[in-house]
Design a protein around this motif. Structure first.
Motif, mmCIF file in Angstrom:
data_model
loop_
_atom_site.group_PDB
_atom_site.id
_atom_site.type_symbol
_atom_site.label_atom_id
_atom_site.label_comp_id
_atom_site.label_asym_id
_atom_site.label_seq_id
_atom_site.Cartn_x
_atom_site.Cartn_y
_atom_site.Cartn_z
ATOM 1 N N GLU A 43 0.797 -1.223 0.000
ATOM 2 C CA GLU A 43 0.000 0.000 0.000
ATOM 3 C C GLU A 43 0.837 1.284 0.000
ATOM 4 O O GLU A 43 0.486 2.255 -0.652
ATOM 5 C CB GLU A 43 -0.945 0.032 1.208
ATOM 6 C CG GLU A 43 -2.010 -1.039 1.197
ATOM 7 C CD GLU A 43 -3.003 -0.890 0.061
ATOM 8 O OE1 GLU A 43 -3.525 0.221 -0.134
ATOM 9 O OE2 GLU A 43 -3.242 -1.892 -0.647
ATOM 10 N N LEU A 44 1.921 1.300 0.746
ATOM 11 C CA LEU A 44 2.696 2.533 0.927
ATOM 12 C C LEU A 44 3.664 2.852 -0.205
ATOM 13 O O LEU A 44 4.044 4.003 -0.376
ATOM 14 C CB LEU A 44 3.469 2.483 2.245
ATOM 15 C CG LEU A 44 2.631 2.512 3.506
ATOM 16 C CD1 LEU A 44 3.515 2.406 4.741
ATOM 17 C CD2 LEU A 44 1.791 3.772 3.569
ATOM 18 N N GLU A 45 4.081 1.832 -0.932
ATOM 19 C CA GLU A 45 5.030 2.043 -2.031
ATOM 20 C C GLU A 45 6.244 2.852 -1.567
ATOM 21 O O GLU A 45 6.612 3.874 -2.141
ATOM 22 C CB GLU A 45 4.347 2.742 -3.202
ATOM 23 C CG GLU A 45 3.161 1.985 -3.768
ATOM 24 C CD GLU A 45 2.359 2.778 -4.786
ATOM 25 O OE1 GLU A 45 2.482 4.032 -4.830
ATOM 26 O OE2 GLU A 45 1.605 2.146 -5.527
ATOM 27 N N TYR A 114 6.050 8.665 17.960
ATOM 28 C CA TYR A 114 6.026 7.915 16.700
ATOM 29 C C TYR A 114 5.765 8.866 15.520
ATOM 30 O O TYR A 114 6.471 8.821 14.510
ATOM 31 C CB TYR A 114 4.945 6.842 16.813
ATOM 32 C CG TYR A 114 4.580 6.117 15.549
ATOM 33 C CD1 TYR A 114 5.494 5.311 14.885
ATOM 34 C CD2 TYR A 114 3.292 6.210 15.025
ATOM 35 C CE1 TYR A 114 5.140 4.622 13.731
ATOM 36 C CE2 TYR A 114 2.929 5.523 13.885
ATOM 37 C CZ TYR A 114 3.854 4.736 13.239
ATOM 38 O OH TYR A 114 3.497 4.061 12.106
ATOM 39 N N MET A 115 4.781 9.729 15.659
ATOM 40 C CA MET A 115 4.452 10.674 14.587
ATOM 41 C C MET A 115 5.608 11.634 14.328
ATOM 42 O O MET A 115 5.930 11.938 13.177
ATOM 43 C CB MET A 115 3.185 11.472 14.920
ATOM 44 C CG MET A 115 1.926 10.735 14.653
ATOM 45 S SD MET A 115 1.784 10.371 12.878
ATOM 46 C CE MET A 115 0.610 9.062 12.937
ATOM 47 N N LEU A 118 8.139 9.711 12.376
ATOM 48 C CA LEU A 118 7.694 9.462 11.002
ATOM 49 C C LEU A 118 7.842 10.701 10.124
ATOM 50 O O LEU A 118 8.216 10.596 8.955
ATOM 51 C CB LEU A 118 6.227 9.007 10.972
ATOM 52 C CG LEU A 118 5.929 7.565 11.304
ATOM 53 C CD1 LEU A 118 4.441 7.289 11.149
ATOM 54 C CD2 LEU A 118 6.735 6.597 10.464
ATOM 55 N N LYS A 119 7.538 11.857 10.687
ATOM 56 C CA LYS A 119 7.627 13.111 9.922
ATOM 57 C C LYS A 119 9.038 13.404 9.448
ATOM 58 O O LYS A 119 9.227 14.131 8.477
ATOM 59 C CB LYS A 119 7.097 14.284 10.758
ATOM 60 C CG LYS A 119 5.599 14.257 10.928
ATOM 61 C CD LYS A 119 5.130 15.378 11.854
ATOM 62 C CE LYS A 119 3.632 15.283 12.099
ATOM 63 N NZ LYS A 119 3.177 16.286 13.078
ATOM 64 N N LYS A 120 10.029 12.821 10.112
ATOM 65 C CA LYS A 120 11.423 13.011 9.715
ATOM 66 C C LYS A 120 11.782 12.198 8.472
ATOM 67 O O LYS A 120 12.758 12.508 7.793
ATOM 68 C CB LYS A 120 12.361 12.613 10.861
ATOM 69 C CG LYS A 120 12.265 13.513 12.068
ATOM 70 C CD LYS A 120 13.120 12.985 13.199
ATOM 71 C CE LYS A 120 12.913 13.801 14.462
ATOM 72 N NZ LYS A 120 13.610 13.214 15.624
ATOM 73 N N ILE A 121 11.000 11.139 8.179
ATOM 74 C CA ILE A 121 11.371 10.263 7.067
ATOM 75 C C ILE A 121 10.315 10.132 5.975
ATOM 76 O O ILE A 121 10.642 9.752 4.863
ATOM 77 C CB ILE A 121 11.755 8.848 7.568
ATOM 78 C CG1 ILE A 121 10.619 8.215 8.348
ATOM 79 C CG2 ILE A 121 13.033 8.879 8.362
ATOM 80 C CD1 ILE A 121 10.820 6.751 8.642
ATOM 81 N N LEU A 122 9.055 10.437 6.312
ATOM 82 C CA LEU A 122 7.985 10.308 5.315
ATOM 83 C C LEU A 122 7.269 11.643 5.126
ATOM 84 O O LEU A 122 7.181 12.444 6.053
ATOM 85 C CB LEU A 122 6.948 9.264 5.760
ATOM 86 C CG LEU A 122 7.397 7.822 5.912
ATOM 87 C CD1 LEU A 122 6.228 6.966 6.408
ATOM 88 C CD2 LEU A 122 7.934 7.261 4.609
ATOM 89 N N ILE A 127 2.253 9.576 5.348
ATOM 90 C CA ILE A 127 1.809 9.277 6.711
ATOM 91 C C ILE A 127 0.293 9.101 6.727
ATOM 92 O O ILE A 127 -0.224 8.190 7.380
ATOM 93 C CB ILE A 127 2.268 10.370 7.704
ATOM 94 C CG1 ILE A 127 3.796 10.344 7.829
ATOM 95 C CG2 ILE A 127 1.615 10.163 9.070
ATOM 96 C CD1 ILE A 127 4.391 11.491 8.621
ATOM 97 N N LEU A 128 -0.413 9.950 5.993
ATOM 98 C CA LEU A 128 -1.869 9.795 5.876
ATOM 99 C C LEU A 128 -2.224 8.485 5.184
ATOM 100 O O LEU A 128 -3.166 7.789 5.582
ATOM 101 C CB LEU A 128 -2.477 10.977 5.118
ATOM 102 C CG LEU A 128 -2.477 12.312 5.862
ATOM 103 C CD1 LEU A 128 -2.952 13.435 4.940
ATOM 104 C CD2 LEU A 128 -3.318 12.235 7.121
ATOM 105 N N LYS A 129 -1.441 8.146 4.173
ATOM 106 C CA LYS A 129 -1.653 6.882 3.465
ATOM 107 C C LYS A 129 -1.409 5.701 4.405
ATOM 108 O O LYS A 129 -2.140 4.707 4.363
ATOM 109 C CB LYS A 129 -0.721 6.809 2.255
ATOM 110 C CG LYS A 129 -1.083 5.770 1.249
ATOM 111 C CD LYS A 129 -0.222 5.917 -0.005
ATOM 112 C CE LYS A 129 -0.671 4.965 -1.074
ATOM 113 N NZ LYS A 129 0.119 5.096 -2.301
ATOM 114 N N LEU A 130 -0.414 5.832 5.268
ATOM 115 C CA LEU A 130 -0.134 4.799 6.272
ATOM 116 C C LEU A 130 -1.329 4.641 7.201
ATOM 117 O O LEU A 130 -1.769 3.522 7.464
ATOM 118 C CB LEU A 130 1.116 5.159 7.077
ATOM 119 C CG LEU A 130 1.397 4.310 8.323
ATOM 120 C CD1 LEU A 130 1.655 2.858 7.950
ATOM 121 C CD2 LEU A 130 2.575 4.891 9.097
#
Length: 152
Positions: A43-45, A114-115, A118-122, A127-130
């Motif tokens: 899903e995330l590709e 966690y968020m 995540l914001k540092k890498i995605l 993140i919304l798609k996750l």
């Protein structure tokens, strides 16, 4: 209450009862985890660079969240059995409520960290798609659980 808000609660109780069977808990959890990794990967590709940074963060979060929800909450839920609630004193009830609130705060803090990671890498979009993919996975898992329970 909207179905969207009810789903995580239902999933929690469904997975809790699913995991409550101690004989094959680890095996079942690993199967679900592998299925989830496969689902999210599709899903995330993610690029290889994103995946390299994402999975350690995601797995650490998922493990800690599982521990908080299932290990600590299992103790609380045992005490919340109908027979047990009646026998709890007001003081014991306050202590239990305080423990539940503390675990809820731990979960919230964990999710915030966690968020932030995540914001540092995605990107925000990924993140919304996750989030959507996790919700889709949970719905799919719950449907499979219901279908399996309906056949028995």
């Amino acid at each position: 209450m909207k179905v969207k808000n009810l789903l995580p609660i239902l999933l929690f109780f469904a997975t809790f009862s699913f995991y409550a069977q101690s004989d094959k808990t680890d095996e079942k959890r690993e199967k679900i985890k592998a299925y989830k990794v496969s689902f999210l990967t599709t899903e995330l590709e993610l690029t290889s660079t994103e995946a390299e940074k994402f999975w350690p963060i995601y797995n650490a979060f998922d493990d800690k969240q599982f521990e908080l929800r299932h290990e600590k909450m299992k103790t609380y839920l045992r005490k919340l059995d109908d027979d047990n609630i009646s026998s709890l004193s007001e003081k014991e009830s306050c202590i239990l409520l305080s423990q539940i609130e503390s675990t809820d705060k731990e979960l919230y803090t964990l999710r915030e960290k966690y968020m932030t990671n995540l914001k540092k890498i995605l990107s925000a979009k990924k993140i919304l798609k996750l989030k959507k993919s996790e919700d889709d996975f949970n719905r799919k898992l719950l449907k499979q659980y219901r279908d399996k329970a309906g056949k028995n």
